[in-house]
Design a protein around this motif. Sequence first.
Motif, short mmCIF file in Angstrom:
data_model
loop_
_atom_site.label_atom_id
_atom_site.label_comp_id
_atom_site.label_asym_id
_atom_site.label_seq_id
_atom_site.Cartn_x
_atom_site.Cartn_y
_atom_site.Cartn_z
N LYS A 1 -17.25 11.51 34.98
CA LYS A 1 -17.44 12.13 36.30
C LYS A 1 -16.42 12.49 36.96
N GLY A 2 -16.21 12.40 38.13
CA GLY A 2 -14.94 12.97 38.91
C GLY A 2 -14.14 11.86 39.56
N ASP B 1 -14.37 16.92 38.76
CA ASP B 1 -15.80 16.66 38.38
C ASP B 1 -15.59 16.94 36.97
#
Length: 117
Positions: free
Chosen positions: A56-57, A72
């Motif tokens: 993910k971020g 991201d």
Amino acid sequence: MSLHLVAQLDQLKDATPMVFTVAGRSIGLIKSNGRVHAVRNVCPHKGAPVCRGSFKGTMLPSDPGTFVFGMDDRILQCPWHGWEFDLNTGRTLCGHSNKKLVLYPVTVKEGAVYVDV
């Protein structure tokens, strides 16, 4: 080190780690933003299978009361203790400079994904 054919590019789902055994090692491949990352499936913190974590971020440093999300599709988060690692560098975001993921060079040629292990 030597080049190993690991997968076909179309086998990999975007932003979803897939684990393969390469030269006796558990290695995760993660396709993101037109690039494939290869990471040893061992968290340097406590040895967890890091590729079972989320990709993910993360929250970035920001002013008080402000929340800024970024990086991201660059952060692999360990499933055991939540440590976050930048897949571009292997470094943890937890402030321990000596704790890094092992990253391997990847070559994509004619739809095939090769890892140099």
